[in-house]
Design a protein around this motif. Sequence first.
Motif, PDB file in Angstrom:
ATOM      1  N   ALA A  93      -0.635  38.603 -22.940  1.00  0.00           N
ATOM      2  CA  ALA A  93       0.159  38.156 -24.083  1.00  0.00           C
ATOM      3  C   ALA A  93      -0.133  36.701 -24.411  1.00  0.00           C
ATOM      4  CB  ALA A  93       1.648  38.351 -23.801  1.00  0.00           C
ATOM      5  N   GLU A  94      -0.275  35.867 -23.390  1.00  0.00           N
ATOM      6  CA  GLU A  94      -0.517  34.443 -23.613  1.00  0.00           C
ATOM      7  C   GLU A  94      -1.960  34.170 -24.028  1.00  0.00           C
ATOM      8  OE1 GLU A  94       2.820  32.879 -20.358  1.00  0.00           O
ATOM      9  OE2 GLU A  94       0.665  32.620 -19.955  1.00  0.00           O
ATOM     10  N   GLY A  95      -2.903  34.955 -23.485  1.00  0.00           N
ATOM     11  CA  GLY A  95      -4.312  34.728 -23.793  1.00  0.00           C
ATOM     12  C   GLY A  95      -4.781  35.376 -25.075  1.00  0.00           C
ATOM     13  N   GLY A  96      -4.078  36.403 -25.532  1.00  0.00           N
ATOM     14  CA  GLY A  96      -4.440  37.062 -26.782  1.00  0.00           C
ATOM     15  C   GLY A  96      -5.527  38.109 -26.663  1.00  0.00           C
ATOM     16  N   ASN A  97      -6.151  38.236 -25.488  1.00  0.00           N
ATOM     17  CA  ASN A  97      -7.144  39.286 -25.285  1.00  0.00           C
ATOM     18  C   ASN A  97      -7.357  39.499 -23.791  1.00  0.00           C
ATOM     19  OD1 ASN A  97      -9.438  37.491 -24.363  1.00  0.00           O
ATOM     20  ND2 ASN A  97      -9.150  36.677 -26.441  1.00  0.00           N
ATOM     21  N   PHE A  98      -8.021  40.592 -23.458  1.00  0.00           N
ATOM     22  CA  PHE A  98      -8.226  40.948 -22.060  1.00  0.00           C
ATOM     23  C   PHE A  98      -9.170  39.975 -21.350  1.00  0.00           C
ATOM     24  CE2 PHE A  98      -7.277  45.730 -22.903  1.00  0.00           C
ATOM     25  CZ  PHE A  98      -5.924  45.433 -22.958  1.00  0.00           C
TER      26      PHE A  98
ATOM     27  N   ALA B  42       3.873  52.155 -25.436  1.00  0.00           N
ATOM     28  CA  ALA B  42       2.744  51.246 -25.677  1.00  0.00           C
ATOM     29  C   ALA B  42       3.248  49.815 -25.787  1.00  0.00           C
ATOM     30  CB  ALA B  42       2.023  51.639 -26.962  1.00  0.00           C
ATOM     31  N   LEU B  43       2.564  48.910 -25.105  1.00  0.00           N
ATOM     32  CA  LEU B  43       2.945  47.498 -25.128  1.00  0.00           C
ATOM     33  C   LEU B  43       1.992  46.651 -25.955  1.00  0.00           C
ATOM     34  CD1 LEU B  43       3.826  47.056 -21.350  1.00  0.00           C
ATOM     35  CD2 LEU B  43       5.430  47.334 -23.258  1.00  0.00           C
ATOM     36  N   VAL B  44       0.736  47.096 -26.070  1.00  0.00           N
ATOM     37  CA  VAL B  44      -0.254  46.333 -26.830  1.00  0.00           C
ATOM     38  C   VAL B  44      -1.032  47.271 -27.739  1.00  0.00           C
ATOM     39  CG1 VAL B  44      -0.505  44.609 -24.999  1.00  0.00           C
ATOM     40  CG2 VAL B  44      -2.079  46.546 -25.092  1.00  0.00           C
ATOM     41  N   GLN B  45      -1.509  46.706 -28.842  1.00  0.00           N
ATOM     42  CA  GLN B  45      -2.432  47.402 -29.735  1.00  0.00           C
ATOM     43  C   GLN B  45      -3.792  46.766 -29.560  1.00  0.00           C
ATOM     44  OE1 GLN B  45      -0.568  46.955 -33.588  1.00  0.00           O
ATOM     45  NE2 GLN B  45       0.641  48.815 -33.342  1.00  0.00           N
ATOM     46  N   ARG B  46      -4.768  47.555 -29.152  1.00  0.00           N
ATOM     47  CA  ARG B  46      -6.078  47.032 -28.809  1.00  0.00           C
ATOM     48  C   ARG B  46      -7.015  47.052 -29.999  1.00  0.00           C
ATOM     49  NH1 ARG B  46      -3.491  49.771 -25.058  1.00  0.00           N
ATOM     50  NH2 ARG B  46      -3.720  49.320 -22.823  1.00  0.00           N
ATOM     51  N   SER B  47      -7.872  46.010 -30.073  1.00  0.00           N
ATOM     52  CA  SER B  47      -8.983  45.998 -31.023  1.00  0.00           C
ATOM     53  C   SER B  47     -10.215  45.513 -30.267  1.00  0.00           C
ATOM     54  CB  SER B  47      -8.688  45.083 -32.221  1.00  0.00           C
ATOM     55  OG  SER B  47      -8.642  43.733 -31.810  1.00  0.00           O
TER      56      SER B  47
ATOM     57  N   GLU C 154       6.070  46.097 -30.895  1.00  0.00           N
ATOM     58  CA  GLU C 154       7.457  45.623 -30.918  1.00  0.00           C
ATOM     59  C   GLU C 154       8.056  45.676 -29.512  1.00  0.00           C
ATOM     60  OE1 GLU C 154      11.747  46.648 -33.098  1.00  0.00           O
ATOM     61  OE2 GLU C 154       9.905  47.628 -33.773  1.00  0.00           O
ATOM     62  N   ALA C 155       7.757  46.757 -28.773  1.00  0.00           N
ATOM     63  CA  ALA C 155       8.246  46.863 -27.399  1.00  0.00           C
ATOM     64  C   ALA C 155       7.626  45.784 -26.523  1.00  0.00           C
ATOM     65  CB  ALA C 155       7.930  48.250 -26.834  1.00  0.00           C
ATOM     66  N   GLY C 156       6.332  45.483 -26.750  1.00  0.00           N
ATOM     67  CA  GLY C 156       5.665  44.437 -25.991  1.00  0.00           C
ATOM     68  C   GLY C 156       6.275  43.068 -26.249  1.00  0.00           C
ATOM     69  N   GLU C 157       6.618  42.795 -27.508  1.00  0.00           N
ATOM     70  CA  GLU C 157       7.255  41.521 -27.839  1.00  0.00           C
ATOM     71  C   GLU C 157       8.610  41.393 -27.142  1.00  0.00           C
ATOM     72  OE1 GLU C 157       6.130  39.025 -29.359  1.00  0.00           O
ATOM     73  OE2 GLU C 157       4.518  39.644 -30.694  1.00  0.00           O
ATOM     74  N   ARG C 158       9.360  42.498 -27.107  1.00  0.00           N
ATOM     75  CA  ARG C 158      10.672  42.457 -26.443  1.00  0.00           C
ATOM     76  C   ARG C 158      10.511  42.198 -24.951  1.00  0.00           C
ATOM     77  NH1 ARG C 158      11.873  47.125 -29.459  1.00  0.00           N
ATOM     78  NH2 ARG C 158      11.714  48.362 -27.546  1.00  0.00           N
ATOM     79  N   LEU C 159       9.531  42.890 -24.339  1.00  0.00           N
ATOM     80  CA  LEU C 159       9.301  42.706 -22.916  1.00  0.00           C
ATOM     81  C   LEU C 159       8.872  41.271 -22.615  1.00  0.00           C
ATOM     82  CD1 LEU C 159       9.128  43.928 -20.078  1.00  0.00           C
ATOM     83  CD2 LEU C 159       6.748  44.572 -20.583  1.00  0.00           C
ATOM     84  N   LEU C 160       7.980  40.730 -23.440  1.00  0.00           N
ATOM     85  CA  LEU C 160       7.515  39.359 -23.239  1.00  0.00           C
ATOM     86  C   LEU C 160       8.684  38.380 -23.282  1.00  0.00           C
ATOM     87  CD1 LEU C 160       5.240  37.262 -22.989  1.00  0.00           C
ATOM     88  CD2 LEU C 160       5.094  37.268 -25.494  1.00  0.00           C
ATOM     89  N   GLY C 161       9.560  38.548 -24.257  1.00  0.00           N
ATOM     90  CA  GLY C 161      10.693  37.654 -24.389  1.00  0.00           C
ATOM     91  C   GLY C 161      11.640  37.697 -23.202  1.00  0.00           C
ATOM     92  N   GLN C 162      11.670  38.832 -22.503  1.00  0.00           N
ATOM     93  CA  GLN C 162      12.606  38.989 -21.385  1.00  0.00           C
ATOM     94  C   GLN C 162      12.012  38.564 -20.041  1.00  0.00           C
ATOM     95  OE1 GLN C 162      13.469  43.136 -21.932  1.00  0.00           O
ATOM     96  NE2 GLN C 162      15.249  42.748 -23.238  1.00  0.00           N
TER      97      GLN C 162
END
Length: 300
Positions: free
Chosen positions: A15-20, A48-53, A61-69
């Motif tokens: 989440a902090e790095g923006g990519n794997f 799903a927590l991330v959308q990959r490209s 949205e679930a990933g953002e909630r988890l990150l905030g917590q």
Amino acid sequence: MDTDLNLLRLFLAVAEGGNFRAAADRLGVTRSAVSQGIRRLEDGLGIALVQRSTRSVRLTEAGERLLGQIAAPLNLVASALEDAASVGEPRGLLRVAVTSIAERFLSGPLISDFLQTHPGITLDVTVTDAPSDIVAAGFDAGVRLGEVIEQDMVAIALTGPQREVVVASPGYVAEHGVPTHPGELSRHRCIGWRPAPEAAPYRWEFAEGGRAFDVTVSPQLTTNDMLLMVRTALSGGGITFGMEETFAPYIARGELVTMLDEYLPPFPGFFLYFPSRHNPPAKLRALIDHIRAHTPAADG
């Protein structure tokens, strides 16, 4: 349900790095291990927590909630473990987000002296002007102007009051003259600054008779690189605006001259700030003590 805390740390790094790749480099593992770990975490949670490209990942949205917590608690646990392992000499990774205009912090001596005094601490300084939640982004502390620091943060003065100045080269002044009021700046060639490509150019702020006001200029050159701004002004490219500390060496040598000084009063300067907690980790306490010892403005 039981969840491997290492997977949460891995998710936080992604989440902090923006990519794997950035997460893998930070954790010292392979990109494949990061991807597999995120997949195991998602499978365990059933969402799903991330959308990959190809180049990046974006949190759902679930990933953002988890990150905030989890961001603040995990960073607190990591700091507590580092603190427990520090017997006598503070050690560990200390991450600090610093605005690009904090000349006092970035000029070198303060950092150099700190590293020599505390060889067990690894200092990671990210220079950024983007507004961010330092806790959610995984930083231990930040350096910003006092007026933009959140009220729930603890702030330690790094400098005394600061001023902004309007400057140009003597050559530009000889050719185009000196504005006698900020309102005349619109008739001059200006050099502007912005923190990011999507951001508007920084406002040129003045005061007259106790009243603050902005002047809208249309910079012929706008950049997020302070050095380019300075170099262009030095070569006669126009009038620019910024922190007095940034231009001080050039003003002292006569390479730049100030103007409109009477419209630019001082304001609270830069502060080291960090989350309020009863017992900050030893590595952060070391930086706080170092700043207090080496900065007269920081004794309050």
